[in-house]
Enzyme design. Structure first.
Site, PDB file in Angstrom:
ATOM      1  CD  GLU A  19     -28.930  83.045 -22.593  1.00 58.47           C
ATOM      2  OE1 GLU A  19     -27.938  83.145 -21.836  1.00 58.47           O
ATOM      3  OE2 GLU A  19     -29.747  83.957 -22.753  1.00 58.47           O
ATOM      4  CG  ASN A  31     -35.043  80.745 -25.336  1.00 60.33           C
ATOM      5  OD1 ASN A  31     -35.573  81.052 -26.404  1.00 60.33           O
ATOM      6  ND2 ASN A  31     -34.808  81.620 -24.378  1.00 60.33           N
ATOM      7  CG  HIS A  81     -32.023  89.610 -26.540  1.00 60.88           C
ATOM      8  ND1 HIS A  81     -33.072  90.347 -26.037  1.00 60.88           N
ATOM      9  CD2 HIS A  81     -32.010  88.439 -25.848  1.00 60.88           C
ATOM     10  CE1 HIS A  81     -33.662  89.659 -25.074  1.00 60.88           C
ATOM     11  NE2 HIS A  81     -33.045  88.496 -24.950  1.00 60.88           N
ATOM     12  CD  GLU A 132     -35.051  85.545 -23.863  1.00 56.00           C
ATOM     13  OE1 GLU A 132     -34.203  86.434 -23.597  1.00 56.00           O
ATOM     14  OE2 GLU A 132     -34.955  84.371 -23.436  1.00 56.00           O
ATOM     15  CG  ASP A 180     -34.622  93.274 -26.690  1.00 56.49           C
ATOM     16  OD1 ASP A 180     -33.692  92.786 -27.369  1.00 56.49           O
ATOM     17  OD2 ASP A 180     -34.642  93.192 -25.448  1.00 56.49           O
TER      18      ASP A 180
END
Length: 336
Positions: free
Chosen positions: A147, A188, A224, A252, A254
């Site tokens: 990030e 990432n 996300h 990651e 979701d």
């Protein structure tokens, strides 16, 4: 309706072993489908039994136990016990490992965030931390830098950036490569799924690093996302990243919804998962997908986003939701 019934019929005709997510990913040429996990969840025997299932999960990511505050809470004193539990869990079942992460602005011990170090000292601290952690957990994929961007594609003002500019990124990657020449090294970030300023920032960073000969093997696209608001440009953006000559992974994934859960929202979530997975499936450089834990029981979402939840393919009672079939269809029937 006919399309939905057709996919359901085809899925029902698959042999049981093929109707599972890691197998589906491997069938279409991906390296894995996997999940994040936390070692403290291993006391839940029902959870752990499913985590052991390599037909579903071919790679594990420790959600928290490899982060800086867990591995070097005191300068120079490294602790790997919690992370080792996840590693041993994967090793016992022949699952791959994804290391997460070396350098991130969050979950830092105070001695790093408030240390007041000068540039040279902080770069040496980054070098020591990354080389030690990556060197301890060898032969795996690593989110080395996590990030680094703001939403506008400008570099995030962290203790690392404010002190060293972007030099900490190069330092972390070089330290990781030196510690383990066989590791796959990634940067990432979230909200880089579709095209836009933030994904442009990532593209330009990786392009610059490669031009300078800095070791970088992949881009991690976190994923996300929100039900009904999934970007329509994911595949195009993954193809753009692929022109850099690096791997891409959904790291990651979701897809959360506003609560309460309804059947309409579950069906939209299924479509959203199918579209995201199909985008990866259609881009050869996208090597695999990791969901950010697999059951809603252990999702991070409700604790961070008030009034939202139910983001994962299994519900809180470990029952498969329509999203599970959406993932299968994304891999096996992306254009059905």
């Amino acid at each position: 309706m006919a399309k939905t019934l057709g996919c359901a019929l085809l899925l029902s005709l698959l042999p049981a072993a093929l109707g599972q997510l890691n197998i589906a990913a491997r069938i279409v040429g991906k390296k894995y489908f996997g999940t994040a996990t936390n070692e403290f969840q291993f006391t839940d025997t029902r959870y752990r039994a499913e985590l052991n299932n390599t037909l579903e999960f071919g790679i594990l990511t420790p959600a928290n136990s490899m982060k800086w505050d867990s591995t070097e809470a005191v300068q120079g004193q490294f602790t790997f016990d919690a992370a080792e539990e996840v590693v041993h869990q994967a090793q016992r079942h022949g699952q791959m490992m994804r290391g997460h992460n070396c350098v991130w602005h969050s979950q830092l011990p105070d001695w790093v965030s408030d240390g007041g170090f000068d540039k040279a000292t902080l770069l040496q601290i980054v070098d020591t931390h990354c080389s030690t952690v990556v060197g301890h957990f060898k032969n795996q994929i690593w989110d080395v830098v996590n990030e680094p961007f703001n939403e506008d594609g400008i570099f995030r003002e962290s203790v690392f950036y404010n002190t060293t500019g972007t030099d900490y990124i190069e330092s972390a990657l070089r330290a990781a490569r030196r510690a383990d020449p066989k590791a796959k090294l990634y940067i990432n970030d979230y909200n880089i799924e579709g095209t836009g300023a933030k994904s442009d920032g990532m593209y330009n960073l990786v392009k610059s690093l490669k031009k300078k000969g800095v070791p970088i093997d992949g881009i991690g696209v976190q994923g996300h996302l929100i039900v009904g608001s999934v970007p329509t440009t994911i595949e195009a953006n993954l193809r753009k990243f692929a022109t850099l000559g690096v791997e891409i992974a959904l790291t990651e994934l979701d897809i959360r919804m506003d609560l309460p859960v309804t059947q309409d929202k579950l069906q939209q979530q299924k479509k959203d998962y199918q579209n995201v997975i199909a985008a990866c499936r259609n881009v050869p450089a996208c090597i695999g997908v990791t969901i950010w834990d697999w059951t809603d029981k252990y999702s991070w979402v409700p604790g961070v986003f008030a009034g939202q939840g139910s983001p994962l393919p299994w519900d809180e009672n470990y029952q498969k939701k329509p999203a599970y079939a959406g993932i299968m269809e994304g891999f096996l029937f992306p254009s059905f």
